[in-house]
Scaffold this active site. Structure first.
Site, mmCIF file in Angstrom:
data_model
loop_
_atom_site.group_PDB
_atom_site.id
_atom_site.type_symbol
_atom_site.label_atom_id
_atom_site.label_comp_id
_atom_site.label_asym_id
_atom_site.label_seq_id
_atom_site.Cartn_x
_atom_site.Cartn_y
_atom_site.Cartn_z
ATOM 1 N NE ARG A 1 -3.577 -2.638 0.313
ATOM 2 C CZ ARG A 1 -3.376 -3.416 -0.571
ATOM 3 N NH1 ARG A 1 -2.170 -3.119 -1.562
ATOM 4 N NH2 ARG A 1 -3.720 -4.826 -0.042
ATOM 5 C CD GLU B 1 -5.807 -0.138 1.545
ATOM 6 O OE1 GLU B 1 -6.577 -0.366 1.014
ATOM 7 O OE2 GLU B 1 -5.802 -1.119 2.894
ATOM 8 C CE1 TYR C 1 -4.560 -13.014 1.495
ATOM 9 C CE2 TYR C 1 -3.033 -13.361 -0.300
ATOM 10 C CZ TYR C 1 -2.830 -13.330 0.898
ATOM 11 O OH TYR C 1 -2.477 -12.452 1.651
ATOM 12 C CB SER D 1 -9.066 -2.687 3.404
ATOM 13 O OG SER D 1 -9.654 -3.412 2.903
#
Length: 342
Positions: free
Chosen positions: A159, A325, A190, A229
């Protein structure tokens, strides 16, 4: 200050800006920036506002980057795409799949536009932008000089990129170059993707699975404002991770190449039983603890207080301190999100 920013941020927080300008090409963007700067105003360049939290009214000009266009170069080994910064990310993912050019399917339904993707080095379900990025085209705002950075020069991290550091206020991203190899390799590390058979899976199946996971777990910003997120997944030392795993053996953890370990922020928040926690109009989402939502006319202070509460609870229980984030925007530009919620 009477131009509402509410339509320009997916959190749906109602603050104002002095001016809002939509730029459909590089020249319009430069003109708007130079005009505002000559007036002594701060300038913020936004895409779709899907990763920002406005803390207060913005004392300057917000430029909405709407530079469009997709060019495709078909080479023997890969497809090369040159994409305008104002193109919507998910629409691009769908378009490449329809045209038989896979490689972006793990990144389906990530909100925002192309120009924001390198800033955050967006990622999901085992794939980050750096895997497919060939270059980023920028313009130096003060001079109008065009600069092309290779993926390596972008200094991508988790990020993170050069666009959050040296290039933050001096350059605007106008296009991104992507390289999609013709020899497609699925990434199935995932969630539900681990159940798919790598020998028979198709790009469309990966895309469908990712869309299913995201739509069942994540709130629609049109219904409950959010910025996806809210926190980064914390990356900790192996020592810290081992101590945590000794106490919580079921904690999801992902060893990194450099020996560090990535933990799942959503799991840490969930273990503190914070799903559904409300402060003012802001709440922790009931399905995905990593997402903070604007449940009912939330003020930015509600979101900040809720983020502080979540960070404290996780820190006290696990001695792991979460970092947002989402980017926090004050009256004259970006401020430290960590300091704001500490």
């Amino acid at each position: 200050m009477n131009h509402s920013l509410k339509p320009w941020n997916t959190f749906g927080i109602d603050h104002n800006a002095q001016h809002i300008v939509c730029a459909e090409d590089e020249q319009q963007l430069l003109n708007a920036w130079q005009h505002a700067t000559a007036e002594g105003q701060p300038v913020l360049i936004l895409g779709e506002g899907s990763n920002v939290l406005f803390l207060e009214d913005y004392r300057g000009t917000v430029i909405i980057n709407r530079i469009k266009g997709i060019e495709i170069h078909d080479e023997p080994d890969a497809w090369y795409l040159h994409v305008g910064a104002g193109e919507n990310w998910h629409r691009l993912v769908k378009y490449t799949l329809q045209e038989g050019m896979p490689g972006l399917e793990n990144l389906a339904l990530i909100p925002g536009c192309i120009g924001s993707s390198p800033i955050q080095n967006i990622g999901a379900y085992g794939v980050e932008l750096q895997r497919v990025c060939a270059y980023v085209d920028c313009v130096e705002l003060a001079t109008g000089k065009q600069v092309r950075l290779t993926a390596k020069e972008c200094r991508f991290g988790y990020r993170d990129s050069i666009f959050k550091h040296e290039y933050q206020d001096r350059f605007a991203i106008v296009a991104v170059g992507l390289r999609l190899p013709k020899e497609w390799q699925p990434v199935l590390t995932y969630g539900d993707l681990t159940r798919l058979d790598p020998s028979t899976v198709t790009p469309q199946q990966v895309f469908d699975a990712v869309c299913h996971m995201r739509t069942t777990k994540l709130p629609d910003p049109k219904v409950n404002g959010n910025a996806g997120s809210f926190f980064k997944n914390p990356v900790v030392s192996a020592e810290t991770a081992n101590a945590l795993l000794a106490q919580f053996p079921t904690a999801p953890h992902y060893p990194q190449v450099d020996g560090s370990v990535k933990l799942a922020a959503g799991w840490l928040i969930d273990q503190c039983q914070l799903k559904g926690t409300q402060i003012g109009g802001a709440a922790v989402h009931r399905q995905q603890a990593l997402v903070l939502i604007n449940e009912h006319d939330a003020k930015s202070e509600d979101v900040v207080q809720l983020a502080h509460h979540v960070r404290q609870k996780v820190g006290e229980k696990f001695n792991v301190w979460l970092e947002p984030e989402v980017r926090f925007i004050g009256a004259s530009g970006e401020v430290s999100a960590v300091e704001t919620i500490s």
